[in-house]
Structure formats: structure tokens, C-alpha cells
Design a protein around this motif. Structure first.
Motif, PDB file in Angstrom:
ATOM      1  N   PHE A  15      15.955  28.074  53.217  1.00 56.49           N
ATOM      2  CA  PHE A  15      15.905  26.917  54.112  1.00 56.49           C
ATOM      3  C   PHE A  15      16.733  25.759  53.560  1.00 56.49           C
ATOM      4  N   VAL A  16      16.576  25.470  52.292  1.00 58.74           N
ATOM      5  CA  VAL A  16      17.305  24.345  51.700  1.00 58.74           C
ATOM      6  C   VAL A  16      18.799  24.641  51.638  1.00 58.74           C
ATOM      7  N   ARG A  17      19.175  25.879  51.368  1.00 58.68           N
ATOM      8  CA  ARG A  17      20.597  26.225  51.378  1.00 58.68           C
ATOM      9  C   ARG A  17      21.200  25.974  52.760  1.00 58.68           C
ATOM     10  N   LEU A  18      20.476  26.334  53.813  1.00 53.62           N
ATOM     11  CA  LEU A  18      20.950  26.053  55.167  1.00 53.62           C
ATOM     12  C   LEU A  18      21.061  24.555  55.411  1.00 53.62           C
ATOM     13  N   ALA A  19      20.037  23.806  55.000  1.00 50.76           N
ATOM     14  CA  ALA A  19      20.039  22.356  55.204  1.00 50.76           C
ATOM     15  C   ALA A  19      21.204  21.700  54.471  1.00 50.76           C
ATOM     16  N   ALA A  47       5.627  21.999  38.255  1.00 47.94           N
ATOM     17  CA  ALA A  47       4.930  22.884  39.195  1.00 47.94           C
ATOM     18  C   ALA A  47       5.544  24.281  39.213  1.00 47.94           C
ATOM     19  N   GLY A  48       6.799  24.392  38.831  1.00 46.08           N
ATOM     20  CA  GLY A  48       7.458  25.685  38.757  1.00 46.08           C
ATOM     21  C   GLY A  48       7.849  26.286  40.085  1.00 46.08           C
ATOM     22  N   ASN A  49       7.752  25.508  41.170  1.00 44.11           N
ATOM     23  CA  ASN A  49       8.072  26.057  42.495  1.00 44.11           C
ATOM     24  C   ASN A  49       9.554  25.890  42.818  1.00 44.11           C
ATOM     25  N   LEU A  50      10.026  26.756  43.683  1.00 50.20           N
ATOM     26  CA  LEU A  50      11.409  26.702  44.160  1.00 50.20           C
ATOM     27  C   LEU A  50      11.428  26.256  45.612  1.00 50.20           C
ATOM     28  N   PRO A  51      12.554  25.648  45.991  1.00 54.11           N
ATOM     29  CA  PRO A  51      13.740  25.296  45.207  1.00 54.11           C
ATOM     30  C   PRO A  51      13.574  23.949  44.506  1.00 54.11           C
ATOM     31  N   LEU A  52      14.569  23.636  43.673  1.00 51.63           N
ATOM     32  CA  LEU A  52      14.641  22.331  43.001  1.00 51.63           C
ATOM     33  C   LEU A  52      16.071  21.835  43.095  1.00 51.63           C
ATOM     34  N   LEU A  53      16.257  20.620  43.611  1.00 59.31           N
ATOM     35  CA  LEU A  53      17.572  19.998  43.697  1.00 59.31           C
ATOM     36  C   LEU A  53      17.681  18.920  42.640  1.00 59.31           C
ATOM     37  N   VAL A  54      18.679  19.042  41.768  1.00 55.65           N
ATOM     38  CA  VAL A  54      18.938  18.021  40.744  1.00 55.65           C
ATOM     39  C   VAL A  54      20.229  17.318  41.134  1.00 55.65           C
ATOM     40  N   ALA A  68      14.226  18.317  51.927  1.00 62.22           N
ATOM     41  CA  ALA A  68      14.590  17.992  53.309  1.00 62.22           C
ATOM     42  C   ALA A  68      14.462  16.492  53.565  1.00 62.22           C
ATOM     43  N   ASP A  69      13.369  15.891  53.102  1.00 60.91           N
ATOM     44  CA  ASP A  69      13.192  14.451  53.272  1.00 60.91           C
ATOM     45  C   ASP A  69      14.260  13.671  52.510  1.00 60.91           C
ATOM     46  N   TYR A  70      14.575  14.131  51.283  1.00 59.72           N
ATOM     47  CA  TYR A  70      15.611  13.466  50.492  1.00 59.72           C
ATOM     48  C   TYR A  70      16.956  13.505  51.222  1.00 59.72           C
ATOM     49  N   LEU A  71      17.315  14.666  51.753  1.00 61.78           N
ATOM     50  CA  LEU A  71      18.593  14.786  52.454  1.00 61.78           C
ATOM     51  C   LEU A  71      18.646  13.873  53.667  1.00 61.78           C
ATOM     52  N   ASP A  72      17.518  13.749  54.372  1.00 63.88           N
ATOM     53  CA  ASP A  72      17.519  12.847  55.525  1.00 63.88           C
ATOM     54  C   ASP A  72      17.637  11.396  55.077  1.00 63.88           C
ATOM     55  N   ASP A  73      16.949  11.033  53.995  1.00 63.83           N
ATOM     56  CA  ASP A  73      17.040   9.665  53.482  1.00 63.83           C
ATOM     57  C   ASP A  73      18.470   9.320  53.082  1.00 63.83           C
ATOM     58  N   VAL A  74      19.153  10.267  52.450  1.00 64.54           N
ATOM     59  CA  VAL A  74      20.470   9.998  51.885  1.00 64.54           C
ATOM     60  C   VAL A  74      21.595  10.200  52.904  1.00 64.54           C
TER      61      VAL A  74
END
Length: 230
Positions: A15-19, A47-54, A68-74
Motif C-alpha cells: 500500500f505504501v509503495r503505491l502511495a 514496534a517492529g511493524n512494517l513499513p517504516l519510512l525514514v 499515509a497521513d505523513y504523505l498527505d501532510d507533506v
């Protein structure tokens, strides 16, 4: 350049790759095997969950919803009519409701079962839970996917896209999770033509090409997986 820690057949990562592709934010992708729980990764995301965007300044943004929220904010404001989280409050509520449905309910009832049992456990050592798949879990997922497919068909019978007139995060989340199930040949597309037509529209987008190129070592996809016309 930002870095995305993900796993090719983690539905949330897809999902994040598509976004990211729809947003136009270039990233390096680092494959992270979720069962390994590497210490350097846990130091960035306990938390060890995926994905992680740095991102470039070192900010670590964890989880599909958070990214997703970060991408919309930015980036959301610059995308204008291509914005994946709409401007109007009522529309945003509907997109977020469907995100909860597909990132939560669909994942818990379908894609997590199938990805874990059919893909992850092939590569996990026995001490971490690897081994033969649980056929009971697979049967449950195959049963559950049917009513999710009907729900997608119901939404598309009333709307152009899942949440309304424009493609949004809701479509990307649903298609990302279905893409894992579709790779495995476990989506009964013949049961809902409207859902099938919607999915064909989404997987025909340029952003989907990288997902359709992914392969599980030693496991070929369903014959129609990369066929844009089914």
C-alpha cells in the motif's frame, strides 16, 4: 532521499509503495524481513511493524496509516485533484473508514493469514514459526475474501471509485491487499465482475508496475497476476 523499509509481500508495505509512487516521492527501498526483528530496525521502530519510512532529516514514520497521513501532510496540497486524502471533511472520513476496513479488517481476516501461511512461513526458521502452512487458516481466509469482494462490488456499483468520484488511499489499500491474495490465486474474481473491473483499473496504473514485477522465490504467481486485462 527517503528510505522505505518494507517487505515485497507485506500487504501494508505494498500500500505504501503505491502511495509513494502516486505521490511522486522518490525513495530507496530496503527489504526488511518482518520475522527477523533486526536490532537496527527495532532501534528505529521499536514496534517492529512494517513499513517504516525514514525521511531525509532522519524522521522515522512507522506504519501504513502513519505514512499515509505523513504523505498527505507533506505532499497533499501540491497534488490538487490527485490528492489521495480528499480536502472535504466528509470525504476524508469515508476514506479513513475504508482504510480501517482494508488495513485492519481485510488484513486480519484475509491477507495476513495468506501471506503468513503461504509465503512468510516458507522462509522463516522453525524456531520463529516457520514450517508447513496451517490449512485451517488458509480455508478461513478463502471464505472471508468472498464477502470482502462482494463489499467492493457493492461500493463500485454506486461510485466511480471505492470512496467516491476520485481514486484515493482507499483504492490503493484495497488493491494492495488484494494483490497479495491474487498472486496466490485465492481471489474468486468470477464471483464479482464489478470488483474485477475496478481492480483491473487500479492494477493498470503506472504505480502498480513494480508490484506486478515482484516474485516469491520458488513460487510463480497466478497466470493472470500481471495481465492487465485479466
Amino acid at each position: 532521499m527517503a528510505t522505505l523499509h518494507s517487505y515485497p509481500f507485506c500487504p501494508h508495505s505494498r500500500f505504501v509503495r503505491l502511495a509513494l509512487a502516486e505521490t511522486g516521492l522518490e525513495t530507496d527501498i530496503v527489504e526488511e524481513k518482518p520475522w527477523e526483528r533486526r536490532i537496527p530496525f527495532l532501534e528505529m521502530n521499536p514496534a517492529g511493524n512494517l513499513p517504516l519510512l525514514v525521511v531525509d532529516d532522519g524522521l522515522a514514520v512507522p506504519g501504513a496509516r502513519g505514512i499515509a497521513d505523513y504523505l498527505d501532510d507533506v505532499c497533499g496540497g501540491d497534488l490538487r485533484d490527485r490528492r489521495l486524502l480528499p480536502q472535504e471533511i466528509a470525504d476524508r472520513v469515508e476514506v479513513r473508514r475504508l482504510l480501517d476496513w482494508f488495513l485492519g479488517k481485510f488484513h486480519e481476516e484475509v491477507s495476513d493469514y495468506l501471506a503468513t501461511e503461504k509465503i512468510y512461513k516458507r522462509f522463516m526458521p522453525a524456531e520463529l514459526g516457520g514450517g508447513p502452512p496451517d490449512m485451517g487458516a488458509i480455508r478461513a481466509a478463502r471464505t472471508n475474501v468472498r464477502y470482502h469482494l462482494k463489499y467492493i462490488g457493492f461500493l463500485i456499483s454506486k461510485r466511480n471509485w471505492l470512496s467516491g468520484d476520485q481514486m484515493t488511499y482507499a483504492d490503493l489499500a484495497a488493491a494492495a491487499h488484494l494483490s497479495v491474495v491474487d498472486y496466490l490465486g485465492d481471489v474468486p474474481w468470477e464471483e464479482n465482475e464489478m470488483a474485477k473491473e475496478w481492480y483491473a483499473r487500479v492494477k493498470s496504473r503506472r504505480s502498480f508496475r513494480a508490484l506486478l514485477a515482484d516474485r516469491v522465490p520458488g513460487m510463480a504467481p497466478a497466470d493472470h497476476y500481471a495481465d492487465l486485462d485479466f
